[in-house]
Design an enzyme around this catalytic site. Sequence first.
Site, PDB file in Angstrom:
ATOM      1  N   GLY A  41      21.377 -32.741  18.740  1.00 14.31           N
ATOM      2  CA  GLY A  41      22.233 -33.599  17.884  1.00 14.31           C
ATOM      3  C   GLY A  41      23.358 -32.523  17.224  1.00 14.31           C
ATOM      4  N   GLY A  43      25.559 -34.165  14.651  1.00 15.44           N
ATOM      5  CA  GLY A  43      26.235 -34.572  13.536  1.00 15.44           C
ATOM      6  C   GLY A  43      26.200 -33.745  12.410  1.00 15.44           C
ATOM      7  N   GLY A  46      22.845 -31.449  12.567  1.00 13.73           N
ATOM      8  CA  GLY A  46      22.745 -30.640  13.705  1.00 13.73           C
ATOM      9  C   GLY A  46      23.818 -29.647  13.973  1.00 13.73           C
ATOM     10  NE  ARG A 338      25.293 -47.387  -0.106  1.00 12.58           N
ATOM     11  CZ  ARG A 338      25.314 -46.349   0.842  1.00 12.58           C
ATOM     12  NH1 ARG A 338      24.638 -45.956   1.583  1.00 12.58           N
ATOM     13  NH2 ARG A 338      26.730 -45.789   0.657  1.00 12.58           N
ATOM     14  CG  LEU A 460      28.365 -38.191   4.037  1.00 14.94           C
ATOM     15  CD1 LEU A 460      29.967 -38.158   3.781  1.00 14.94           C
ATOM     16  CD2 LEU A 460      28.307 -38.183   5.693  1.00 14.94           C
TER      17      LEU A 460
END
Lengths: 659, 247
Positions: A41, A43, A46, A338, A460
């Site tokens: 990965g 992202g 990763g 949320r 993030l």
Amino acid sequence: MSTIDSKIPEGPVAEKWTNYKAHQRLVNPANKRKLDIIVVGTGLAGASAASTLAEMGFNVYNFCIQDSPRRAHSIAAQGGINAAKNYQNDGDSVYRLFYDTVKGGDYRAREANVHRLAEVSNNIIDQCVAQGVPFAREYGGLLANRSFGGAQVSRTFYAKGQTGQQLLLGAYSSLNRQINAGKVKSFNRYEMHDVVIVDGRARGIIAKNLVTGKFERFSANAVVIATGGYGNTYFLSTNAMGCNCSAAIAAYRKGAYFANPSYVQIHPTCIPVHGDKQSKLTLMSESLRNDGRIWVPKNIEDAKKLQKGEIKGSDIPEENRDYYLERRYPAFGNLVPRDVASRAAKERCDKGFGVNNTGLAVFLDFSDAIKRLGIDVVRQRYGNLFDMYEEITDVNPGQLAREINGEKYYNPMMIFPAVHYTMGGIWVDYELQTSIPGLFAIGECNFSDHGANRLGASALMQGLADGYFVLPYTIQNYLADQAIWPKIPTDNEEFAKVEKHCVEEQTRLMNIKGKRSVDSIHKELGHIMWEYVGMGRTAEGLKTALEKLKELRKEFETNLFIPGSQEGLNIELDKAIHLRDFIIMGELIATDALHRNESCGGHFRVEYQTEEGEAKRDDENFFYVGCWKYEGDDNTAPSLIKEPLEYEAIKVQTRNYKN
Amino acid sequence: MKVTLKVWRQANAKAKGEFVTYKDVETTPDTSFLETLDILNESLVERGEEPITFDHDCREGICGMCSLYINGHPHGPATKATTCQLYMRRFKDGETITVEPWRSAGFPVIKDLMVDRSAYDKIQQAGGYVSFNCGGAPDANALPISKEKADLAMDAATCIGCGACAAACKNGSAMLFVSAKISQFALLPQGRPEAARRARAMVAKMDELGFGNCTNTRACEAECPKGISITNIARMNREFLKAKFKD
């Protein structure tokens, strides 16, 4: 029953990470050069882990399914990244970020992990700025901040509505530097199909070269999976088309526990579904809730007219609008977390107040903000999101719609909740190691930091915390004595056995030769999941889901059709492998949701709610991480192992966003 | 609405490709162009045929994975939008739409509409970074940067690396892409110490990989889905010249 060791260090929560680092085992520079690490990965988690481990001197093999590491789905994160810098002088601190995250997660996260996350959050911002990430700035040249849900301070750093892109390109730049230096070998358009375990330790992977269609073997001293979440189990989600949970499920099938799968985040502000040909849902950033106000009509007659298309949102005057979040949650208003915002939207729509032709949408309105700040300022903040919305729906939210009695009304956006992020994931201990020695999981792929609900701008933060500042330390504690072990050659029999299994699996699916395409079965899976394992779950519904999923698995196993061959590139075959694992994932989510007889965060069981319709937790019986262990084959139900949660710094109480 | 899709099909990198016409593909104005390809693919699979292979991922216009030459334009007729953000309301009912892969020497076809853009990664690897190791960064606010500079750097950093610039250029030049990264770092104090080395290394790699030269036709800027300005190319040239003077 198996026991579980989370390896949380001794001492007060604020000192645990410092103590850990002071006493952990390290690998000396000469030995680092001898050790190979596979990172699957690219992202935020990763890429940051791969580059940092290489900077330290390890040899890294880094894999991604896209044509470039820069395309991982972290790139699509819009709003921002949290850190406890307190640059705005509004009372923020490491403790407050820690507290907000634990509370936001409805007291189902591991305290020690969350505190560490809050501690390193500030380092992340420093690191990214040093990389040249162009964060938004004030005229004085210092960094700007905004607010996100679940917080009463402004601690979110951002780069327009493209924060994920800029942070990922930052990590990608560091990765490129290491590729150039020869310390990272990058394998693009490769997909991990299985992990290879030798003598009880993860010692490599089998990956498929997606262009040639051939399987290849990779041996290493440790394997890190950073392959994201499982949101696409629901077919329609805000995830990218390629996002899948096959690497995580491969680890699960090999014995890694899967924790809290029922904690699925349904994001309140997405563009509503418009038809059955739709391939994905588009998120409208949470940052819009800084200035946008969410409402539905007060009168059911107005809602009916909206649903028939007889009137528009801008035709409804101020006094006939129900700003239901501000009404129900005065202290946080439109900036509630949320899960709370999503459920409130569902509640209004269930009562018949939905505002589009399907009755499954609410308004997000910028009229007030435009009045207060002027259209230019609002466009500067959200222009790219308004444009994106217009491209998809043909309506521009920044456009003046009409004036009623001198009041200006602008076109509101229509939004509805959609699957966005998964808090559950591969179980990891404090060192981010799974229940398989030598196998680590980082970023969204693991379960560790968000409890039952993730706050905005924290994904993030967690991805980069794991990759830049946590794993590069903790993995050394594991690797410290690995340099003395011989390297395992890839002609080892275990590698041969696992590769053979991968090939046979593909052959098996190709040979079904039934009548149904992968997508048609995946859509059916999505319908079952959304209907019975979505925002409002019941024991009865979950039992129905499990029955339907069993039937669907049979349909997949007997009636799937894949055109083409196993030679070369075959997109349908690759999607079929993902679907095989999405179905198992669906069963895991439903099983966990059925067992958890309480409501918490993203997991809402209709039977367990207060009189006011808020989630009702059961701390006496469910104050634990639910870990599921694979029992040898897909047809046997997994067994449950509990990791008890222990809170010492934070008092566990009912979440309150009202006052 | 119905459209006819004339699509480039090519079995693999070495095979000879050809256009195949698919008539009367049913779609709606609210459906995206890629979803229309999905609809066509679904019908191909139902008929037992191999679907059209094309690159796509986020479908939000940010990952840069989607490509496609649509009716002669990279990313199709819409301005400042990627192929995945293109909706069928941009086309007429009954229209014939021609779909090709990126046509550029730098991006060889892998299969059908999918191309190999690894050259763009290689250029970034040559110098698209600030050289420092994780862990040693000073406090983020210790280095004030003017809002104007930061905003300009952000505009350049918006590049999604899709390849439309080189695909649009009659010379097959990758200069808009390369200059966007060089500009981002040249504008920021963090990037200044290695500005000269970076410009030299990235330009050399671009030349080595066979991308053409810039002749200021501005096709790249016109077709860029993210509106990257060619002023970045001027800035790159200045950085490159400065580096040459230092030699």
